[in-house]
Design a protein around this motif. Structure first.
Motif, PDB file in Angstrom:
ATOM      1  N   LYS A  26      12.498  -1.367  -0.795  1.00  0.00           N
ATOM      2  CA  LYS A  26      12.365  -2.248   0.366  1.00  0.00           C
ATOM      3  C   LYS A  26      12.608  -3.720  -0.006  1.00  0.00           C
ATOM      4  O   LYS A  26      13.259  -4.451   0.726  1.00  0.00           O
ATOM      5  N   ILE A  27      12.088  -4.133  -1.121  1.00  0.00           N
ATOM      6  CA  ILE A  27      12.116  -5.565  -1.445  1.00  0.00           C
ATOM      7  C   ILE A  27      13.212  -5.890  -2.463  1.00  0.00           C
ATOM      8  O   ILE A  27      13.976  -6.816  -2.299  1.00  0.00           O
TER       9      ILE A  27
ATOM     10  N   MET B 116       1.983   8.252   0.764  1.00  0.00           N
ATOM     11  CA  MET B 116       3.071   8.423  -0.194  1.00  0.00           C
ATOM     12  C   MET B 116       2.531   9.059  -1.475  1.00  0.00           C
ATOM     13  O   MET B 116       1.403   8.803  -1.868  1.00  0.00           O
TER      14      MET B 116
ATOM     15  N   GLN C 231       7.036  -6.960   7.451  1.00  0.00           N
ATOM     16  CA  GLN C 231       7.439  -5.756   6.710  1.00  0.00           C
ATOM     17  C   GLN C 231       6.217  -4.896   6.389  1.00  0.00           C
ATOM     18  O   GLN C 231       6.265  -3.670   6.484  1.00  0.00           O
TER      19      GLN C 231
ATOM     20  N   ALA D  56       8.481   2.449  -3.447  1.00  0.00           N
ATOM     21  CA  ALA D  56       8.618   1.836  -2.118  1.00  0.00           C
ATOM     22  C   ALA D  56       9.104   0.382  -2.162  1.00  0.00           C
ATOM     23  O   ALA D  56      10.104   0.039  -1.532  1.00  0.00           O
ATOM     24  N   ALA D  57       8.396  -0.451  -2.901  1.00  0.00           N
ATOM     25  CA  ALA D  57       8.746  -1.880  -2.887  1.00  0.00           C
ATOM     26  C   ALA D  57      10.071  -2.139  -3.613  1.00  0.00           C
ATOM     27  O   ALA D  57      10.806  -3.057  -3.256  1.00  0.00           O
TER      28      ALA D  57
ATOM     29  N   LEU E  16       3.226  -7.167  -3.362  1.00  0.00           N
ATOM     30  CA  LEU E  16       4.491  -6.624  -3.895  1.00  0.00           C
ATOM     31  C   LEU E  16       5.705  -7.393  -3.374  1.00  0.00           C
ATOM     32  O   LEU E  16       6.828  -7.087  -3.738  1.00  0.00           O
ATOM     33  N   GLY E  17       5.464  -8.351  -2.480  1.00  0.00           N
ATOM     34  CA  GLY E  17       6.578  -9.164  -1.989  1.00  0.00           C
ATOM     35  C   GLY E  17       7.010  -8.848  -0.562  1.00  0.00           C
ATOM     36  O   GLY E  17       8.004  -9.371  -0.092  1.00  0.00           O
ATOM     37  N   TYR E  18       6.260  -7.989   0.128  1.00  0.00           N
ATOM     38  CA  TYR E  18       6.547  -7.731   1.539  1.00  0.00           C
ATOM     39  C   TYR E  18       6.154  -8.969   2.348  1.00  0.00           C
ATOM     40  O   TYR E  18       5.205  -9.666   1.991  1.00  0.00           O
TER      41      TYR E  18
ATOM     42  N   ILE F 248       4.163  -0.240   6.226  1.00  0.00           N
ATOM     43  CA  ILE F 248       2.963   0.299   5.565  1.00  0.00           C
ATOM     44  C   ILE F 248       1.859   0.609   6.578  1.00  0.00           C
ATOM     45  O   ILE F 248       1.307   1.703   6.597  1.00  0.00           O
TER      46      ILE F 248
ATOM     47  N   ARG G 244       2.945   0.734 -10.128  1.00  0.00           N
ATOM     48  CA  ARG G 244       3.587   0.209  -8.926  1.00  0.00           C
ATOM     49  C   ARG G 244       3.868  -1.285  -9.080  1.00  0.00           C
ATOM     50  O   ARG G 244       4.946  -1.769  -8.722  1.00  0.00           O
TER      51      ARG G 244
END
Lengths: 256, 235
Positions: A113-114, A101, B148, A109-110, B142-144, B153, A158
């Protein structure tokens, strides 16, 4: 009394039969900057990684903003842990940017996604934080096209883009060439000035002294001594602390 | 030297080429279907083998050993002739006189897909294991969740790494579609066989067939090489 952001009670961590952390108690208040120092193998990185449960405690508890990582039955439910982690940003020694990326995609991304943000929203936030770390011009570069210092600043952006309440820095400048350390420390310093709650593990003693509200000296899995920077660096109470600080500040005298 | 005087490449070329085009379309269909199946299976098998479940891991190892321990041709024949019988056998408990049949091309796609999926799973597994643990940790921080982090990733990076190897397997699969002749799929080899036995232009027919495969695979190897170069950029 300021709000307690992190609360660690009687934390033990073993890898197999090797006990790395031997009963740590630690409390970090809102806006406080705690710097953990100590010789390698002292358990300081493990402690930091326990704060966001990248290492699960063998026993003891870790609470973030009053919430225990373990659920009521003492188990570490993955979803619960993941949710609490979103409030804690972490910056690693080896950056760990996602290589496929671009810088801005790394920061987005996060969020998508999150945090379930829309792409446009995520992009806006990402731009804001990349500008903040001084990388407005490098947003579309891939990690492989960035210097170490730039990579680490993207990694900080990030983490910040998740708008965490706490930031953890695990030897964030140790992998950098000496001339690139400054640009990363500058960003961390700015965060400190804005009142971010932070826990840092670092070998940069001068930086620790300058930025830290409290310094914790660890050795062999326990907190040997803690105090404000001037106390700890200028008048350490314990023999081990004295020895360590002496060695770090005067490396050439080490072997004599 | 009588044979040499009777060689008739011109006729063979003229008459066989249209047949080969037809066969090629079928071979490409088989490859496309087989390879998509193989790619999907390879990732699933690789992830399964890296999972915590001992039962799942054990089952997958057994399947892998069976597939790797038997020839592809035998698997294809088994898929086409035996599997429909077994399915019919079971189905007849519920529906009397039920006869299950498998279209030869579908049997071929299943056989190729499963076989290649097993081999490719090793490639994917190695690629997943080669991804730095820091990648997963960064995602977790990051909370994944683990899942996930793995799927959004780690696996994209691993598959990217595996693509050049996948390319080589793709070329191998195109050539292996010739085995489908044995289960009555009307691809290049079967058509060539039919033509050669009708006309007795044996040397001409099979030479043209071999050249046709070469023409097919040489440019593809080139493409794989280019892919390899392009992908190593941001790895």
């Amino acid at each position: 009394m300021p709000k307690s952001m992190i609360e660690v009670t009687q934390l033990h961590k073993s890898f197999g039969s090797l006990e790395i952390l031997k009963g740590i108690d630690l409390r970090v208040h809102q806006g406080e900057i705690v710097v953990i120092i100590g010789p390698s193998g002292s358990g300081k990185s493990t402690l930091l990684r326990c704060l966001n449960c990248l290492e699960l405690p063998t026993s003891g508890t870790v609470k973030v903003e009053g919430e225990n990582f373990a659920d009521k039955s003492g188990r570490y439910n993955e979803k619960r842990v993941a949710r609490l982690r979103t409030e804690i940003g972490m910056v690693f020694q080896s950056f760990n940017l996602f290589p496929m990326m671009t810088a801005i995609e790394n920061v987005m991304a996060a969020q998508i996604k999150i945090r379930k943000k829309s792409k446009e929203e995520a992009r806006k936030t990402a731009e804001k934080y990349l500008k903040k770390v001084g990388l407005a011009e490098r947003m579309d570069h891939y990690p492989s096209q960035l210097s170490g210092g730039q990579k680490q600043r993207v990694a900080i952006a990030r983490a910040l883009a998740m708008e965490p309440h706490i930031m953890l820095f695990d030897e964030a400048t140790s992998a950098l060439d000496p001339e690139l350390v400054g640009e990363v420390l500058k960003v961390i310093r700015e965060l400190a000035d804005e009142g971010m709650t932070m826990v840092l593990v670092t070998h940069e003693m001068r930086f620790a002294e300058e930025i830290g509200d409290r310094i914790i000296f660890m050795d062999k899995g326990v907190i040997v001594e803690e105090g404000n920077p001037s106390e700890l660096f200028n008048a350490p109470k314990h023999e081990r602390t004295k020895l360590f600080i002496n060695q770090v500040l005067h490396p050439e005298s080490e072997k004599i | 030297m009588d044979i040499l005087n009777h060689l008739d490449f011109a006729t063979a070329f003229k008459e066989l080429t249209p047949e080969l085009w037809q066969g090629l379309i079928i071979a490409l269909e088989a490859t496309l279907g087989g390879f998509i199946l193989a790619a999907v299976l390879s990732v699933l098998i690789a992830v399964g083998r890296l999972s915590e479940s001992k039962v799942l891991k054990g089952m997958l190892v057994v399947v892998l050993e069976i597939v790797r321990g038997t020839p592809l041709l035998v698997q294809l024949v088994y898929m086409f002739y035996v599997v429909p019988l077994l399915i019919s056998l079971v189905a007849q408990f519920f529906i009397p006189n039920y006869q299950f049949q498998l279209n030869p091309l579908v049997a071929g796609i299943l056989g190729l897909g499963i076989n290649y999926g097993c081999y490719l799973s090793e490639v994917v597994r190695a690629a997943i294991l080669s991804i730095d643990k820091g990648q997963t940790e960064a995602a977790l921080a990051l909370g994944y969740t683990q899942r996930q982090a793995l799927w959004s990733i780690v696996i994209p990076q691993a598959t990217r790494q595996a693509i050049p190897v996948f390319g080589n397997y793709l070329i191998m699969m195109i050539k292996d579609t010739s085995l489908l002749a044995f289960i009555t799929v009307n691809e290049l080899l079967l058509r060539t066989q039919a033509y050669a036995s009708q006309t007795f232009l044996t040397i001409e027919s099979y030479t043209i067939l071999a050249i046709a495969y070469l023409i097919l695979s040489l440019p593809l190897s080139q493409v794989v090489r280019l892919l390899e170069k392009g992908l190593s950029k941001h790895a």
